[in-house]
Design a protein around this motif. Structure first.
Motif, PDB file in Angstrom:
ATOM      1  N   LEU A   1       1.136  -2.975  -4.468  1.00  0.00           N
ATOM      2  CA  LEU A   1       1.519  -1.867  -5.274  1.00  0.00           C
ATOM      3  C   LEU A   1       1.941  -1.319  -3.617  1.00  0.00           C
ATOM      4  CD1 LEU A   1      -1.354   0.286  -6.488  1.00  0.00           C
ATOM      5  CD2 LEU A   1       0.043  -1.630  -7.566  1.00  0.00           C
ATOM      6  N   HIS A   2       2.318  -2.636  -2.661  1.00  0.00           N
ATOM      7  CA  HIS A   2       3.534  -2.219  -2.092  1.00  0.00           C
ATOM      8  C   HIS A   2       4.895  -2.425  -2.435  1.00  0.00           C
ATOM      9  CE1 HIS A   2      -0.426  -3.333   0.769  1.00  0.00           C
ATOM     10  NE2 HIS A   2       0.215  -2.364   1.408  1.00  0.00           N
ATOM     11  N   ASN A   3       5.646  -1.330  -1.439  1.00  0.00           N
ATOM     12  CA  ASN A   3       7.677  -2.331  -2.196  1.00  0.00           C
ATOM     13  C   ASN A   3       7.290  -1.531  -3.262  1.00  0.00           C
ATOM     14  OD1 ASN A   3       9.619  -3.204  -1.676  1.00  0.00           O
ATOM     15  ND2 ASN A   3       9.044  -4.723  -2.639  1.00  0.00           N
ATOM     16  N   PRO A   4       7.501  -0.354  -3.353  1.00  0.00           N
ATOM     17  CA  PRO A   4       7.570   0.688  -2.552  1.00  0.00           C
ATOM     18  C   PRO A   4       6.347   1.215  -2.162  1.00  0.00           C
ATOM     19  CG  PRO A   4       8.686   1.570  -4.341  1.00  0.00           C
ATOM     20  CD  PRO A   4       8.439   0.445  -4.860  1.00  0.00           C
ATOM     21  N   GLU A   5       5.797   1.784  -1.065  1.00  0.00           N
ATOM     22  CA  GLU A   5       4.746   2.695  -0.889  1.00  0.00           C
ATOM     23  C   GLU A   5       4.621   3.849  -2.068  1.00  0.00           C
ATOM     24  OE1 GLU A   5       2.700   2.590   2.651  1.00  0.00           O
ATOM     25  OE2 GLU A   5       2.403   0.916   2.473  1.00  0.00           O
TER      26      GLU A   5
END
Ligand SMILES: Cc1ncc(C[n+]2csc(CCOP(=O)(O)OP(=O)(O)O)c2C)c(N)n1
Length: 514
Positions: A467-471
């Motif tokens: 779920l990074h990118n975007p946080e």
């Protein structure tokens, strides 16, 4: 009085006081009836999955149904996942689903759909009203169905002309159906089993996990030495200091087998035989040891708490349980924040008698460890495995118990499904503290990826669980929806923010960067 007045008045007559709503054109007469008829609190939810999850939380705490108001088939369909969870929790809910006017259906206008078809898999009772004259009677039967032990989902489909046509009087409340009392000879039979020298455990659910039922289970343990168990996701239980301790069955298949390996006879109290959540290649699905004998003290439709009391008496068990959970508050953590530290702080500060609407996923392990001996609390977990339930559940629980602190520990992944619940928390000024375990990952699925045996995972696969990118910025989301929010990056920051949240009332979100 029109049909909509008749339905709202009937619901109120039956003790239904709250309606979680997301209306449309076909429900306008019901909406208008909320002013014309006193006694119903309407709660607007910005997504139907919030409305149905909130009705579940309300039902689990209030022990009686709330209504939902949903817009035709698509509105109901948006709420289905949390109705699935509610069905698994045996929560009482009355869905009122609007439909086109009866004469309009023949034209197959855009929103026409198979509403009963959407409702069927989650409902224990479905009815399509055909006239304003009988819709009040339909509504009281819906409430009776929802209240039938152990609790069910009743779906009343109300065409627009049924709502606006002139109606007869509202209907009165019908008698509840069940729970029935377990017969004395069945109690005696289980009492005899507990004296046969086999290593025994009671697997308890429903009313057996609280109040008088739990006390009686403790007495049975004092007399027989039987283990007291509950499902990993028992929908409603009372735990913590002063209470009779119950062992929670672990989550993973092989852990369940280890946990139950010595149990030679398992007495089911409103519960089903334990199985693993998922199947895994080469791992068992069935939790109990080979040869373990199953017996039923009570079925879910029977009075589990009463059955435990009758069994304790039949055994001539002592008045006091074998043990009570001591109060052990964890030390406060320092430095880097992780799920264990968050759990320590939550257990340390949360006041007596709080309700946890718990969707903490992988972080829940740490939470369960520290809550086990914390101040007494009620636990409402994700009952049907469909994530996106925690925040709505908290809304419903807070409305059912305005004097109790509601804490909603949630994974960031699960919270993203039904984050509109934050807006309802703000609008209704609910006393809910949401703690987001912000690990920026579907962490459980990273574990499952290995367990199901896919071998090596590539970049595309891993990106599906990341779920990074975007946080996601939970402080901005909460603020945008009207809830005061803060971010904690260290144990000290989290401690200060959580202590502050516990000292105040009202909605609050803390994003714990773990
Ligand atoms: C409706 C639904 N969709 C998808 C899933 C599959 N699923 C299970 S756990 C999970 C991710 C949970 O992530 P999070 O809440 O952040 O908790 P974490 O695993 O990181 O602890 C997903 C997508 C599900 N259980 N239910």
């Amino acid at each position: 009085m029109n049909g909509a007045h008749s339905v709202v008045q009937t619901l109120v007559n039956c003790g239904v006081e709250v309606c979680f709503a997301n209306p449309g054109t076909s429900e306008m007469h019901f909406v208008a009836a909320l002013d014309a008829v006193g006694g119903m609190r309407p709660v607007l939810c910005l997504f139907e999955g919030v409305a149905t999850g909130a009705a579940d939380g309300y039902g689990r705490i209030a022990g009686k149904p709330a209504a939902t108001l949903l817009h035709l088939g698509p509105g109901l369909a948006n709420g289905l996942a949390n109705l699935h969870n509610a069905r698994r929790a045996a929560s009482p809910i009355v869905n009122v689903v609007g439909d086109h006017a009866t004469y309009h259906l023949q034209y197959d206008a855009l929103l026409t759909s198979d509403i009963a078809g959407f409702a069927r898999p989650v409902s224990s009772w479905i009815h399509q009203s055909t006239s304003a004259g009988s819709v009040g009677a339909d509504a009281t039967r819906a409430v009776q169905a929802a209240r039938s032990a152990p609790g069910g989902i009743a779906t009343l489909i109300m065409p627009a002309d049924v709502a606006w046509n002139e109606a007869a009087l509202a209907a009165h409340k019908l008698d509840d159906i069940g729970p029935s009392r377990v017969a004395a000879d069945s109690i005696e039979a289980v009492a005899a089993l507990l004296g046969n020298g086999k290593k025994s455990a009671l697997l308890i659910r429903g009313d057996g996990l609280r109040g008088a039922g739990l006390e009686a289970a403790g007495r049975i343990q004092a007399k027989t030495g039987a283990r007291l168990l509950c499902d990993t996701f028992a929908p409603h239980g009372e735990f913590g200091a002063g209470r009779v301790p119950v062992e929670r069955i672990p989550y993973f298949a092989e852990q369940i087998v280890m946990f139950l390996k010595d149990v030679e006879q398992l007495i089911l109290v409103g519960a089903k035989p334990p199985v693993s959540f998922f199947a895994y290649p080469g791992k068992p699905s069935w939790g109990a040891a080979e040869g373990c004998v199953f017996s039923y003290l009570a079925q879910p439709t029977e009075d589990c708490a009463r059955a435990l009391q009758d069994l304790a008496d039949a055994l001539d068990a002592p008045a006091e349980p074998a043990t009570r959970t001591p109060l052990v508050l964890p030390e406060l953590p320092k430095g880097k924040l992780n799920s264990l530290g968050v759990a320590q702080v939550i257990a340390h500060y949360t006041p007596d008698n709080a309700i946890y609407a718990d969707e903490s996923a992988t972080s829940g392990l740490a939470l369960m460890i520290h809550l086990a001996r914390a101040r007494p609390y009620t636990h409402l977990p994700l009952a049907g495995g469909s994530i996106g339930q925690g925040l709505p559940l908290a809304v419903g629980a807070a409305l059912a118990a305005p004097d109790r602190k509601v804490v909603c520990p949630s994974g960031d992944g699960g919270a993203a499904y039904t984050l509109q619940a934050l807006w309802t928390m703000a609008r209704e000024n609910l006393d809910v503290t949401v703690v987001i375990f912000a690990n920026h990952s579907y962490a459980i699925l990273n574990i499952e990826l290995q367990r199901v045996g896919v071998g090596s995972a590539g970049a595309k696969a891993l990106s599906m669980l990341d779920l990074h990118n975007p946080e996601i910025n939970w402080v901005q989301i909460a603020s945008g929806l009207g809830v005061a929010a803060s971010r904690a990056t260290t144990a000290e920051e989290f401690t200060a923010q959580y202590a502050d949240a516990m000292a105040q009332r009202g909605p609050r979100l803390i994003e714990a960067m773990i």
